[in-house]
Design a protein around this motif. Structure first.
Motif, PDB file in Angstrom:
ATOM      1  N   MET A   1       0.832  -1.201   0.000  1.00 36.79           N
ATOM      2  CA  MET A   1       0.000   0.000   0.000  1.00 36.79           C
ATOM      3  C   MET A   1       0.870   1.256   0.000  1.00 36.79           C
ATOM      4  O   MET A   1       0.603   2.221  -0.722  1.00 36.79           O
ATOM      5  CB  MET A   1      -0.912   0.012   1.233  1.00 36.79           C
ATOM      6  N   MET A   2       1.902   1.251   0.813  1.00 37.62           N
ATOM      7  CA  MET A   2       2.799   2.405   0.897  1.00 37.62           C
ATOM      8  C   MET A   2       3.503   2.645  -0.431  1.00 37.62           C
ATOM      9  O   MET A   2       3.622   3.779  -0.898  1.00 37.62           O
ATOM     10  CB  MET A   2       3.815   2.178   2.008  1.00 37.62           C
TER      11      MET A   2
ATOM     12  N   THR B   1      -4.516  -3.209  -3.023  1.00 33.53           N
ATOM     13  CA  THR B   1      -3.231  -2.624  -2.633  1.00 33.53           C
ATOM     14  C   THR B   1      -2.834  -1.422  -3.476  1.00 33.53           C
ATOM     15  O   THR B   1      -1.852  -0.758  -3.154  1.00 33.53           O
ATOM     16  CB  THR B   1      -2.103  -3.664  -2.753  1.00 33.53           C
ATOM     17  N   THR B   2      -3.568  -1.133  -4.546  1.00 36.17           N
ATOM     18  CA  THR B   2      -3.129  -0.055  -5.438  1.00 36.17           C
ATOM     19  C   THR B   2      -4.030   1.167  -5.407  1.00 36.17           C
ATOM     20  O   THR B   2      -3.683   2.205  -5.968  1.00 36.17           O
ATOM     21  CB  THR B   2      -3.035  -0.562  -6.892  1.00 36.17           C
ATOM     22  N   PHE B   3      -5.203   1.062  -4.792  1.00 32.55           N
ATOM     23  CA  PHE B   3      -6.077   2.227  -4.641  1.00 32.55           C
ATOM     24  C   PHE B   3      -6.944   2.020  -3.393  1.00 32.55           C
ATOM     25  O   PHE B   3      -6.948   0.938  -2.803  1.00 32.55           O
ATOM     26  CB  PHE B   3      -6.932   2.486  -5.882  1.00 32.55           C
ATOM     27  N   CYS B   4      -7.673   3.051  -3.001  1.00 31.36           N
ATOM     28  CA  CYS B   4      -8.274   3.076  -1.662  1.00 31.36           C
ATOM     29  C   CYS B   4      -9.788   3.063  -1.609  1.00 31.36           C
ATOM     30  O   CYS B   4     -10.352   2.960  -0.517  1.00 31.36           O
ATOM     31  CB  CYS B   4      -7.788   4.330  -0.919  1.00 31.36           C
TER      32      CYS B   4
ATOM     33  N   ALA C   1       2.253   8.280  -0.084  1.00 31.78           N
ATOM     34  CA  ALA C   1       2.123   9.479  -0.909  1.00 31.78           C
ATOM     35  C   ALA C   1       2.930  10.632  -0.331  1.00 31.78           C
ATOM     36  O   ALA C   1       3.587  11.384  -1.058  1.00 31.78           O
ATOM     37  CB  ALA C   1       0.646   9.875  -1.026  1.00 31.78           C
ATOM     38  N   ALA C   2       2.902  10.780   1.007  1.00 31.65           N
ATOM     39  CA  ALA C   2       3.681  11.842   1.648  1.00 31.65           C
ATOM     40  C   ALA C   2       5.175  11.620   1.444  1.00 31.65           C
ATOM     41  O   ALA C   2       5.919  12.568   1.125  1.00 31.65           O
ATOM     42  CB  ALA C   2       3.351  11.884   3.143  1.00 31.65           C
ATOM     43  N   LEU C   3       5.615  10.383   1.605  1.00 31.56           N
ATOM     44  CA  LEU C   3       7.025  10.064   1.357  1.00 31.56           C
ATOM     45  C   LEU C   3       7.390  10.353  -0.089  1.00 31.56           C
ATOM     46  O   LEU C   3       8.461  10.903  -0.380  1.00 31.56           O
ATOM     47  CB  LEU C   3       7.278   8.590   1.688  1.00 31.56           C
ATOM     48  N   GLY C   4       6.486   9.992  -1.013  1.00 27.11           N
ATOM     49  CA  GLY C   4       6.735  10.256  -2.422  1.00 27.11           C
ATOM     50  C   GLY C   4       6.880  11.738  -2.713  1.00 27.11           C
ATOM     51  O   GLY C   4       7.748  12.144  -3.497  1.00 27.11           O
ATOM     52  N   ALA C   5       6.051  12.557  -2.069  1.00 25.82           N
ATOM     53  CA  ALA C   5       6.138  14.003  -2.283  1.00 25.82           C
ATOM     54  C   ALA C   5       7.486  14.544  -1.838  1.00 25.82           C
ATOM     55  O   ALA C   5       8.104  15.380  -2.512  1.00 25.82           O
ATOM     56  CB  ALA C   5       5.003  14.703  -1.530  1.00 25.82           C
TER      57      ALA C   5
ATOM     58  N   SER D   1      -4.610   0.336   6.292  1.00 27.36           N
ATOM     59  CA  SER D   1      -4.147   0.320   4.897  1.00 27.36           C
ATOM     60  C   SER D   1      -4.230   1.715   4.289  1.00 27.36           C
ATOM     61  O   SER D   1      -3.352   2.120   3.512  1.00 27.36           O
ATOM     62  CB  SER D   1      -4.983  -0.672   4.074  1.00 27.36           C
ATOM     63  N   LEU D   2      -5.270   2.463   4.653  1.00 23.42           N
ATOM     64  CA  LEU D   2      -5.400   3.833   4.149  1.00 23.42           C
ATOM     65  C   LEU D   2      -4.281   4.717   4.690  1.00 23.42           C
ATOM     66  O   LEU D   2      -3.730   5.547   3.960  1.00 23.42           O
ATOM     67  CB  LEU D   2      -6.768   4.412   4.543  1.00 23.42           C
TER      68      LEU D   2
END
Length: 221
Positions: free
Chosen positions: A5-6, A130-133, A173-177, A165-166
């Motif tokens: 998920m992450m 695992t790929t969307f919420c 997403a935060a890590l990606g940013a 999971s959310l």
């Protein structure tokens, strides 16, 4: 599942911030845009949208065909091979120059996200994507109501699991940013690292404690 998920949250941030302002983890948006393009007689736009939609479709097809011959080979489960393939794809995408067409990253991520979504369907017996919420969020509400009405501890546990999971998706997403800000296109290697942890765990299981169970189809497939 938490790491998957992450990783998906990170990929969503990556494509949105650096690769065309789109989310490639699912196709609802593209299919909606396809309908809009057809309704507005934008045929070139509609034809282009068929590319990511087809890539996602192919990912589902491939992930339905390959598990059987992979299982017969008896070395590793399909799930493990898939995560290894995702690592390869994300590592290669990190080497692309910033001037490369966005479509390369978009189509590749469409493809691997589709395969992951179709392969990892349950976490310890709990149906989960695992790929969307969207469905995970719906399930939080459903099981929270069941817990309130019936006092079911199992419903509360499921609601918390979906909620967790959310949280992992948001953290990804935060890590990606953050990674996109400092590392540009190489930020996708953050996803590679998360997937590497998953791959190592799955491979260890396949070759040791679950070596005799490779013929079994995992629950949810």
């Amino acid at each position: 599942f938490a790491l998957l998920m992450m990783s998906s949250g990170l990929l969503g941030a990556f494509t949105y911030l650096l690769r065309g302002g789109v989310f490639c983890n699912a196709q609802t948006g593209n299919i909606l845009l396809l309908g809009l393009a057809l309704g507005q007689a934008q045929l070139r736009r509609a034809a282009y949208l068929l590319i990511p939609i087809t890539a996602y479709w192919l990912g589902a097809v491939v992930s339905e065909i390959l598990p059987v011959p992979v299982r017969r080979a008896g070395l590793l489960r399909w799930d493990t091979w898939l995560v290894g393939f995702e690592i390869l794809v994300t590592v290669l995408l990190g080497f692309l120059p910033e001037s490369a067409p966005f479509q390369i990253s978009q189509v590749a991520i469409n493809f691997i996200c589709s395969m992951q979504y179709n392969t990892f369907r349950q976490a310890e017996g709990v149906p989960m994507s695992t790929t969307f919420c969207t469905n995970n969020l719906r399930q939080v509400g459903i099981h929270m109501v069941k817990w309130v009405k019936k006092g079911s501890a199992a419903s509360l546990q499921r609601s918390l699991r979906y909620g967790g999971s959310l949280v992992m998706f948001v953290l990804g997403a935060a890590l990606g940013a953050v990674l996109c800000r400092f590392f540009a296109g190489r930020a996708i290697w953050g996803s590679s690292l998360l997937l590497l942890i998953v791959f190592a765990d799955l491979m260890y299981a396949d070759r040791t404690r679950e070596k005799g169970k490779l013929e079994q189809v995992p629950r949810g497939h």
